[in-house]
Scaffold this motif. Structure first.
Motif, PDB file in Angstrom:
ATOM      1  N   VAL A 211     -38.428 114.990  52.042  1.00 37.82           N
ATOM      2  CA  VAL A 211     -37.842 114.805  50.715  1.00 37.82           C
ATOM      3  C   VAL A 211     -36.359 114.503  50.868  1.00 37.82           C
ATOM      4  N   MET A 212     -35.857 113.565  50.099  1.00 40.08           N
ATOM      5  CA  MET A 212     -34.432 113.252  50.106  1.00 40.08           C
ATOM      6  C   MET A 212     -33.918 113.174  48.676  1.00 40.08           C
ATOM      7  N   PRO A 213     -32.658 113.533  48.462  1.00 35.16           N
ATOM      8  CA  PRO A 213     -32.075 113.386  47.128  1.00 35.16           C
ATOM      9  C   PRO A 213     -31.829 111.921  46.816  1.00 35.16           C
ATOM     10  N   THR A 214     -32.151 111.521  45.603  1.00 34.04           N
ATOM     11  CA  THR A 214     -31.865 110.138  45.170  1.00 34.04           C
ATOM     12  C   THR A 214     -31.116 110.169  43.844  1.00 34.04           C
ATOM     13  N   LEU A 215     -30.139 111.059  43.756  1.00 32.98           N
ATOM     14  CA  LEU A 215     -29.386 111.228  42.522  1.00 32.98           C
ATOM     15  C   LEU A 215     -28.737 109.908  42.099  1.00 32.98           C
ATOM     16  N   SER A 216     -28.850 109.600  40.825  1.00 28.65           N
ATOM     17  CA  SER A 216     -28.251 108.370  40.301  1.00 28.65           C
ATOM     18  C   SER A 216     -27.189 108.641  39.255  1.00 28.65           C
ATOM     19  N   CYS A 217     -27.142 109.890  38.752  1.00 29.42           N
ATOM     20  CA  CYS A 217     -26.144 110.257  37.732  1.00 29.42           C
ATOM     21  C   CYS A 217     -26.157 109.268  36.577  1.00 29.42           C
ATOM     22  N   SER A 218     -27.346 108.940  36.111  1.00 29.98           N
ATOM     23  CA  SER A 218     -27.491 107.903  35.084  1.00 29.98           C
ATOM     24  C   SER A 218     -27.336 108.462  33.679  1.00 29.98           C
TER      25      SER A 218
ATOM     26  N   THR B 284     -33.563 101.852  39.963  1.00 30.46           N
ATOM     27  CA  THR B 284     -32.196 102.370  39.910  1.00 30.46           C
ATOM     28  C   THR B 284     -31.762 102.869  41.289  1.00 30.46           C
ATOM     29  N   PRO B 285     -30.683 102.326  41.831  1.00 30.93           N
ATOM     30  CA  PRO B 285     -30.218 102.790  43.146  1.00 30.93           C
ATOM     31  C   PRO B 285     -29.750 104.241  43.083  1.00 30.93           C
ATOM     32  N   CYS B 286     -29.879 104.932  44.193  1.00 23.52           N
ATOM     33  CA  CYS B 286     -29.310 106.275  44.260  1.00 23.52           C
ATOM     34  C   CYS B 286     -27.836 106.162  44.631  1.00 23.52           C
TER      35      CYS B 286
ATOM     36  N   ALA C 150     -32.406 103.790  51.423  1.00 25.60           N
ATOM     37  CA  ALA C 150     -33.404 103.086  52.235  1.00 25.60           C
ATOM     38  C   ALA C 150     -34.748 103.807  52.182  1.00 25.60           C
ATOM     39  N   PHE C 151     -34.709 105.141  52.196  1.00 25.82           N
ATOM     40  CA  PHE C 151     -35.940 105.936  52.167  1.00 25.82           C
ATOM     41  C   PHE C 151     -36.728 105.714  50.883  1.00 25.82           C
ATOM     42  N   ARG C 152     -36.048 105.705  49.729  1.00 31.40           N
ATOM     43  CA  ARG C 152     -36.771 105.583  48.459  1.00 31.40           C
ATOM     44  C   ARG C 152     -37.485 104.244  48.331  1.00 31.40           C
ATOM     45  N   LYS C 153     -37.050 103.230  49.090  1.00 32.46           N
ATOM     46  CA  LYS C 153     -37.651 101.896  49.017  1.00 32.46           C
ATOM     47  C   LYS C 153     -38.848 101.738  49.957  1.00 32.46           C
ATOM     48  N   ARG C 154     -39.080 102.716  50.808  1.00 33.51           N
ATOM     49  CA  ARG C 154     -40.171 102.589  51.783  1.00 33.51           C
ATOM     50  C   ARG C 154     -41.528 102.680  51.096  1.00 33.51           C
ATOM     51  N   PRO C 155     -42.526 101.941  51.604  1.00 36.20           N
ATOM     52  CA  PRO C 155     -43.868 102.001  51.012  1.00 36.20           C
ATOM     53  C   PRO C 155     -44.420 103.422  51.022  1.00 36.20           C
ATOM     54  N   GLY C 156     -45.030 103.822  49.919  1.00 37.84           N
ATOM     55  CA  GLY C 156     -45.660 105.124  49.825  1.00 37.84           C
ATOM     56  C   GLY C 156     -44.749 106.246  49.390  1.00 37.84           C
ATOM     57  N   VAL C 157     -43.441 106.000  49.310  1.00 38.04           N
ATOM     58  CA  VAL C 157     -42.496 107.039  48.880  1.00 38.04           C
ATOM     59  C   VAL C 157     -42.540 107.162  47.355  1.00 38.04           C
ATOM     60  N   LEU C 158     -42.608 108.393  46.857  1.00 38.26           N
ATOM     61  CA  LEU C 158     -42.626 108.652  45.418  1.00 38.26           C
ATOM     62  C   LEU C 158     -41.269 109.197  44.982  1.00 38.26           C
ATOM     63  N   ARG C 159     -40.872 108.837  43.775  1.00 35.43           N
ATOM     64  CA  ARG C 159     -39.583 109.299  43.248  1.00 35.43           C
ATOM     65  C   ARG C 159     -39.806 110.026  41.935  1.00 35.43           C
TER      66      ARG C 159
ATOM     67  N   PRO D 134     -33.534 111.419  35.362  1.00 33.68           N
ATOM     68  CA  PRO D 134     -32.524 110.352  35.312  1.00 33.68           C
ATOM     69  C   PRO D 134     -31.202 110.667  35.998  1.00 33.68           C
ATOM     70  N   THR D 135     -30.921 111.919  36.307  1.00 33.16           N
ATOM     71  CA  THR D 135     -29.657 112.229  36.988  1.00 33.16           C
ATOM     72  C   THR D 135     -29.864 112.850  38.357  1.00 33.16           C
ATOM     73  N   HIS D 136     -30.911 113.660  38.557  1.00 29.83           N
ATOM     74  CA  HIS D 136     -31.080 114.433  39.788  1.00 29.83           C
ATOM     75  C   HIS D 136     -32.450 114.200  40.443  1.00 29.83           C
ATOM     76  N   SER D 137     -32.881 112.950  40.485  1.00 28.81           N
ATOM     77  CA  SER D 137     -34.190 112.651  41.069  1.00 28.81           C
ATOM     78  C   SER D 137     -34.201 112.900  42.575  1.00 28.81           C
ATOM     79  N   VAL D 138     -35.421 113.074  43.099  1.00 30.22           N
ATOM     80  CA  VAL D 138     -35.640 113.138  44.544  1.00 30.22           C
ATOM     81  C   VAL D 138     -36.748 112.159  44.900  1.00 30.22           C
ATOM     82  N   ALA D 139     -36.773 111.747  46.161  1.00 30.36           N
ATOM     83  CA  ALA D 139     -37.854 110.909  46.678  1.00 30.36           C
ATOM     84  C   ALA D 139     -38.600 111.702  47.739  1.00 30.36           C
TER      85      ALA D 139
END
Length: 207
Positions: free
Chosen positions: A7-14, A26-28, A36-45, A49-54
């Protein structure tokens, strides 16, 4: 391995004033590796809207589901609470102050956290949602001092910097312990933002 979940943080502060949040596009804002991790096949996010994780692995869907703005950012149904319950380990490839999961202690200690408005995209339609219990300031050093004194924080050199490893439960539990002893520590000295004002009002502190 096949049994582990990463799991990685993908915070966007949107929040309001920025582009509407779309989990798929939305980019993190927390570094090149999570992006890069959130764009990999099979990764879920998660759809927060502000504190997402992948997440990727057998527990990924369990972790990201229910992490929605209608629930407190670090509430019992959040991705962070699920990681705590799963006894996750945190590997910091960056400065220790960037450990977002430690904010869970502010929620668990019962501090007054503020709500913000954030725009999201659902299909092609924009709508505004209320993000509940958003943390602001970072004052994690006292927590790390306790973790280090108890042998619960491991550090090792990597290149010109350091990496750090800890159990999420240890980090959050120590932070809760510290905040319950001194709730005012989450307000920044001399700061007059809405968050600090609200904390001081609740604690009956002037200035």
């Amino acid at each position: 391995g096949s049994e582990g979940t990463l799991v990685m943080p993908t915070l966007s502060c949107s929040w309001l004033g920025r582009r509407p949040f779309d989990p798929a596009t939305t980019p993190c804002r927390v570094g090149a590796i999570p992006e890069a991790f959130r764009k990999r096949p099979g990764v879920l996010r998660s759809p927060h809207p502000t504190h997402s994780v992948a997440a990727f692995g057998p527990k990924a869907r369990e972790i990201v589901s229910d992490h929605v703005p209608e629930e407190p950012v670090f509430g019992p149904r959040s991705a962070y609470a699920k990681l705590y319950d799963l006894d996750a380990w945190i590997l910091m490839l960056c400065r220790l102050e960037a450990n977002t999961s430690m904010h869970m202690a502010e929620e668990r200690a019962g501090l007054l956290l503020l709500d913000f408005v954030a725009p999201v995209l659902e299909g092609r339609k924009r709508r505004e949602v209320v993000v509940r219990h958003l943390p602001l300031h970072v004052n994690f050093k006292p927590h790390y001092d306790v973790l280090a004194s108890r042998g619960l924080l491991r550090s090792a050199p990597l290149g010109e910097s350091e990496i750090h490893l800890m159990r999420m439960r240890d980090a959050v539990d120590v932070a809760v312990e510290n905040i319950r002893r001194d709730p005012g520590m989450v307000a920044a000295p001399g700061c007059d933002c809405l968050f600090c004002q609200a904390i001081r009002r609740k604690l009956g502190v002037v200035g």
